[in-house]
Motif scaffolding. Sequence first.
Motif, PDB file in Angstrom:
ATOM      1  N   SER A 124      12.303  54.507  57.243  1.00 39.66           N
ATOM      2  CA  SER A 124      11.651  53.940  58.106  1.00 39.66           C
ATOM      3  C   SER A 124      11.793  52.481  58.294  1.00 39.66           C
ATOM      4  O   SER A 124      11.792  51.794  59.138  1.00 39.66           O
ATOM      5  CB  SER A 124      10.113  54.267  57.662  1.00 39.66           C
ATOM      6  OG  SER A 124       9.481  53.146  56.800  1.00 39.66           O
ATOM      7  N   HIS A 161      12.493  50.556  61.871  1.00 39.49           N
ATOM      8  CA  HIS A 161      11.879  49.422  61.980  1.00 39.49           C
ATOM      9  C   HIS A 161      12.927  48.365  62.639  1.00 39.49           C
ATOM     10  O   HIS A 161      12.727  47.838  63.693  1.00 39.49           O
ATOM     11  CB  HIS A 161      11.005  48.876  61.035  1.00 39.49           C
ATOM     12  CG  HIS A 161      10.182  47.565  61.473  1.00 39.49           C
ATOM     13  ND1 HIS A 161       9.081  47.664  61.818  1.00 39.49           N
ATOM     14  CD2 HIS A 161      10.607  46.408  61.202  1.00 39.49           C
ATOM     15  CE1 HIS A 161       8.481  46.583  62.030  1.00 39.49           C
ATOM     16  NE2 HIS A 161       9.428  45.752  61.532  1.00 39.49           N
ATOM     17  N   ASN A 182      14.626  49.150  65.727  1.00 39.34           N
ATOM     18  CA  ASN A 182      13.678  48.802  67.003  1.00 39.34           C
ATOM     19  C   ASN A 182      13.693  47.631  67.416  1.00 39.34           C
ATOM     20  O   ASN A 182      13.375  47.363  68.839  1.00 39.34           O
ATOM     21  CB  ASN A 182      12.151  49.406  66.682  1.00 39.34           C
ATOM     22  CG  ASN A 182      11.786  50.741  67.109  1.00 39.34           C
ATOM     23  OD1 ASN A 182      12.454  51.188  68.097  1.00 39.34           O
ATOM     24  ND2 ASN A 182      10.777  51.446  66.462  1.00 39.34           N
ATOM     25  N   GLN A 183      13.905  46.743  66.781  1.00 46.33           N
ATOM     26  CA  GLN A 183      13.844  45.217  67.140  1.00 46.33           C
ATOM     27  C   GLN A 183      15.015  44.920  68.190  1.00 46.33           C
ATOM     28  O   GLN A 183      14.695  44.669  69.540  1.00 46.33           O
ATOM     29  CB  GLN A 183      14.042  44.355  66.043  1.00 46.33           C
ATOM     30  CG  GLN A 183      13.138  44.409  65.060  1.00 46.33           C
ATOM     31  CD  GLN A 183      11.673  43.685  65.451  1.00 46.33           C
ATOM     32  OE1 GLN A 183      10.901  44.438  66.137  1.00 46.33           O
ATOM     33  NE2 GLN A 183      11.440  42.688  65.005  1.00 46.33           N
ATOM     34  N   LEU A 221      16.505  47.211  70.150  1.00 44.64           N
ATOM     35  CA  LEU A 221      16.252  48.149  71.029  1.00 44.64           C
ATOM     36  C   LEU A 221      15.023  47.527  72.175  1.00 44.64           C
ATOM     37  O   LEU A 221      15.244  47.500  73.207  1.00 44.64           O
ATOM     38  CB  LEU A 221      15.763  49.341  70.653  1.00 44.64           C
ATOM     39  CG  LEU A 221      16.916  50.488  70.325  1.00 44.64           C
ATOM     40  CD1 LEU A 221      15.937  51.720  69.598  1.00 44.64           C
ATOM     41  CD2 LEU A 221      17.724  50.837  71.088  1.00 44.64           C
ATOM     42  N   THR A 222      14.015  46.959  71.300  1.00 50.55           N
ATOM     43  CA  THR A 222      13.154  46.108  72.062  1.00 50.55           C
ATOM     44  C   THR A 222      13.795  44.924  73.207  1.00 50.55           C
ATOM     45  O   THR A 222      13.593  44.913  74.307  1.00 50.55           O
ATOM     46  CB  THR A 222      12.080  45.544  71.588  1.00 50.55           C
ATOM     47  OG1 THR A 222      11.601  46.320  70.476  1.00 50.55           O
ATOM     48  CG2 THR A 222      10.892  45.017  72.076  1.00 50.55           C
ATOM     49  N   ALA A 223      14.507  44.533  72.447  1.00 57.47           N
ATOM     50  CA  ALA A 223      15.289  43.216  73.085  1.00 57.47           C
ATOM     51  C   ALA A 223      16.122  43.864  74.244  1.00 57.47           C
ATOM     52  O   ALA A 223      16.082  43.331  75.473  1.00 57.47           O
ATOM     53  CB  ALA A 223      16.193  42.447  72.337  1.00 57.47           C
ATOM     54  N   SER A 227      15.984  46.972  75.837  1.00 56.66           N
ATOM     55  CA  SER A 227      15.249  47.467  77.032  1.00 56.66           C
ATOM     56  C   SER A 227      14.684  46.453  77.865  1.00 56.66           C
ATOM     57  O   SER A 227      14.241  46.637  79.173  1.00 56.66           O
ATOM     58  CB  SER A 227      14.428  48.491  76.588  1.00 56.66           C
ATOM     59  OG  SER A 227      13.396  48.308  75.942  1.00 56.66           O
ATOM     60  N   ASN A 228      14.003  45.410  77.222  1.00 51.01           N
ATOM     61  CA  ASN A 228      13.495  44.379  78.032  1.00 51.01           C
ATOM     62  C   ASN A 228      14.351  43.548  78.828  1.00 51.01           C
ATOM     63  O   ASN A 228      14.162  43.172  79.874  1.00 51.01           O
ATOM     64  CB  ASN A 228      12.639  43.657  77.100  1.00 51.01           C
ATOM     65  CG  ASN A 228      10.975  44.477  77.147  1.00 51.01           C
ATOM     66  OD1 ASN A 228      10.083  44.384  77.550  1.00 51.01           O
ATOM     67  ND2 ASN A 228      11.116  45.180  75.722  1.00 51.01           N
ATOM     68  N   LYS A 246      15.093  45.500  81.914  1.00 46.69           N
ATOM     69  CA  LYS A 246      13.767  45.838  82.560  1.00 46.69           C
ATOM     70  C   LYS A 246      13.782  44.468  83.637  1.00 46.69           C
ATOM     71  O   LYS A 246      13.622  44.684  84.764  1.00 46.69           O
ATOM     72  CB  LYS A 246      12.661  45.926  81.848  1.00 46.69           C
ATOM     73  CG  LYS A 246      11.486  46.396  82.695  1.00 46.69           C
ATOM     74  CD  LYS A 246      10.305  46.908  81.656  1.00 46.69           C
ATOM     75  CE  LYS A 246       8.898  47.094  82.395  1.00 46.69           C
ATOM     76  NZ  LYS A 246       9.158  47.847  83.757  1.00 46.69           N
ATOM     77  N   LEU A 272      15.995  53.642  75.969  1.00 43.68           N
ATOM     78  CA  LEU A 272      14.662  54.565  75.500  1.00 43.68           C
ATOM     79  C   LEU A 272      15.067  55.997  74.649  1.00 43.68           C
ATOM     80  O   LEU A 272      14.345  56.017  73.618  1.00 43.68           O
ATOM     81  CB  LEU A 272      13.920  55.087  76.695  1.00 43.68           C
ATOM     82  CG  LEU A 272      13.106  53.796  77.459  1.00 43.68           C
ATOM     83  CD1 LEU A 272      12.436  54.525  78.537  1.00 43.68           C
ATOM     84  CD2 LEU A 272      12.253  53.255  76.160  1.00 43.68           C
ATOM     85  N   GLY A 298      15.405  54.950  71.167  1.00 44.06           N
ATOM     86  CA  GLY A 298      14.131  54.649  70.665  1.00 44.06           C
ATOM     87  C   GLY A 298      13.430  56.087  70.256  1.00 44.06           C
ATOM     88  O   GLY A 298      12.850  56.158  69.295  1.00 44.06           O
ATOM     89  N   ARG A 335      12.497  57.582  66.346  1.00 43.55           N
ATOM     90  CA  ARG A 335      10.917  58.354  66.340  1.00 43.55           C
ATOM     91  C   ARG A 335      10.852  59.392  65.666  1.00 43.55           C
ATOM     92  O   ARG A 335      10.403  60.051  64.775  1.00 43.55           O
ATOM     93  CB  ARG A 335      10.414  58.197  67.777  1.00 43.55           C
ATOM     94  CG  ARG A 335       8.728  58.493  67.305  1.00 43.55           C
ATOM     95  CD  ARG A 335       8.167  58.137  68.904  1.00 43.55           C
ATOM     96  NE  ARG A 335       8.299  56.698  69.235  1.00 43.55           N
ATOM     97  CZ  ARG A 335       8.117  55.880  70.323  1.00 43.55           C
ATOM     98  NH1 ARG A 335       7.512  56.882  71.306  1.00 43.55           N
ATOM     99  NH2 ARG A 335       8.416  54.822  70.711  1.00 43.55           N
ATOM    100  N   ARG A 363      11.863  59.515  61.933  1.00 43.04           N
ATOM    101  CA  ARG A 363      10.618  58.896  60.974  1.00 43.04           C
ATOM    102  C   ARG A 363       9.504  60.015  61.107  1.00 43.04           C
ATOM    103  O   ARG A 363       9.117  60.325  59.929  1.00 43.04           O
ATOM    104  CB  ARG A 363       9.818  58.024  61.977  1.00 43.04           C
ATOM    105  CG  ARG A 363       9.512  56.934  60.920  1.00 43.04           C
ATOM    106  CD  ARG A 363       9.119  55.398  61.691  1.00 43.04           C
ATOM    107  NE  ARG A 363       8.518  55.608  62.995  1.00 43.04           N
ATOM    108  CZ  ARG A 363       8.431  54.834  63.841  1.00 43.04           C
ATOM    109  NH1 ARG A 363       9.035  53.529  63.622  1.00 43.04           N
ATOM    110  NH2 ARG A 363       7.838  55.027  65.014  1.00 43.04           N
TER     111      ARG A 363
END
Lengths: 384, 123
Positions: free
Chosen positions: A159, A163, A166-167, A169-171, A173-174, A177, A206, A209, A213, A216
């Motif tokens: 987990s 976590h 995911n950081q 990955l957030t950067a 994918s944004n 976008k 995605l 991501g 998931r 987890r």
Amino acid sequence: MSETSIALALEAAEARLRSILQTVPDAMIIIDERGRIESLSTTAERLFGYEADEACGRNVSLLMPSPYREQHDAYIGRYLETGERRIIGIGRIVVGRRKDGTTFPMHLTVGELRTGDRHHFTGFIRDLTDQQLTEDRLKELQSEVTHMSRFTALGEMASTLAHEINQPLTAISNYLKGSRRLLERMEGEHVEMLRDAVSKAADQALRAGQIIRRLREFVARGESERRIESLPKLIEDASTLALVGAREHGIAVTFRLDPAADLVLADRIQIQQVLVNLMRNAIEVMSEGGSVRRLDIATAAGPEDQVEVTVADTGAGLAPEVARQLFQPFVTTKRKGMGLGLSICRTIVEAHGGKIWVDSPPGGGTIFHFTLRAAADDRETDDA
Amino acid sequence: MSKAPEVILLVDDDAAVRNALKFSLEMEGFSVRLYPTPEALLAESDLPAGGCLVIDYRMPEIDGLELVERLRHRGVALPVLLISGRVTRSLRERASGLGIRDVLEKPLSDLAGSIRRVLDDGP
Ligand SMILES: Nc1ncnc2c1ncn2[C@@H]1O[C@H](COP(=O)(O)OP(=O)(O)OP(=O)(O)O)[C@@H](O)[C@H]1O
Ligand SMILES: [Mg+2]
């Protein structure tokens, strides 16, 4: 039989009993039906720190801490009245109290002797803080708790990994976008291809991501099973595991269990892991030095159906470099530590709807606290 | 059509996440202000009257929920979206107890859409 031969036979029987009491390797105590100590084996004298002369004639509750001390007479009374067996012939782990006031987990088996209409009870005791403790019981507990703790450690790592990943990955994918929006406003030979490529890259981010998931979910699969458990029993079992070797390091252990903090809603094995992790940390820090080595485990019934458990040590206290992120995974000052113990504790306690925190008392040492939800006590009303 | 862009105040301790979200939200027409720590936001003297707060849950020292509690204490009534690497049921419950509009799990493929919904709903 003549009177003299009866007297002789009695004397011989008494001598036999004395010699048994002096030589049995186990601690053995015989009490009468009112709970008064009649005799103590030599090992029992050593274990509790009382001479047979001092202890004989006194109530056996002398050898128990509160709240058991106050309850013991009622236990015997109930047994004699109802014949309902709670411990006789069964054996269980309970807490004993030495003459110096320190307490320790012990395994107690009680047998019954009937002569005419009189009852006597014999208790066989094994000190569980001693190295040569009931191997079977320990192995049983160990295999449950260590198997689970391996699983929990894996879950905690997965987990954390999820976590952390995911950081970025957030950067990713944004940024993609935003780029896609920008490309919508542009024209030119290669823009169409670029749009297509950016969109596909976003799909892959995605997908990554989703893999996280799923990982987890796999780990969370072993949903915890919460039941009504006896908190003193959880503590006794966990101490059995955690306190192996504690005596050798000269660590005195005390239990202060609030009788009002009895039943809790908990996943037994998970809460044992929390207790074992906290106790092992305390033992580890105290084995490193310091003249006073005391481990104190206490419970207290709090407001709003809360029960608070504290594990306090007299070790060197928290290292400043870890104090701020103590409950984060992979934070350790130990050469062989994984830094997972406390983050597992936090995950488990929070999943139980409780809180965990730490205090550094001015006098030194460290105190960990956590809360659990108390369960309504149905048993009490049955007994009354 | 050309009214001033809505202001998004974003608190996240991860610089890459902060900058990427600013980029994508600006491309969606929002105006974005970044804060690397809860303290930085608490020190802000010029909070806008409208717009929306986007706050990361897991941060060292003060976590996202505690930050929201402190803001509410000061009378800041801006709508809040909580973002987190991991969303559990207990996090959702605690968030909704504080009046947080929504809790979104990273990697956040449509943060702009969630923000628009919150702004359309009004305060
Ligand atoms: N009772 C304590 N007294 C002083 N420091 C402690 C105590 N408990 C924990 N710590 C500090 O917190 C750190 C993290 O503890 P944690 O239990 O999470 O990991 P660990 O004990 O180092 O390794 P692991 O438990 O995974 O074997 C420890 O390395 C130690 O520095
Ligand atoms: Mg540890």
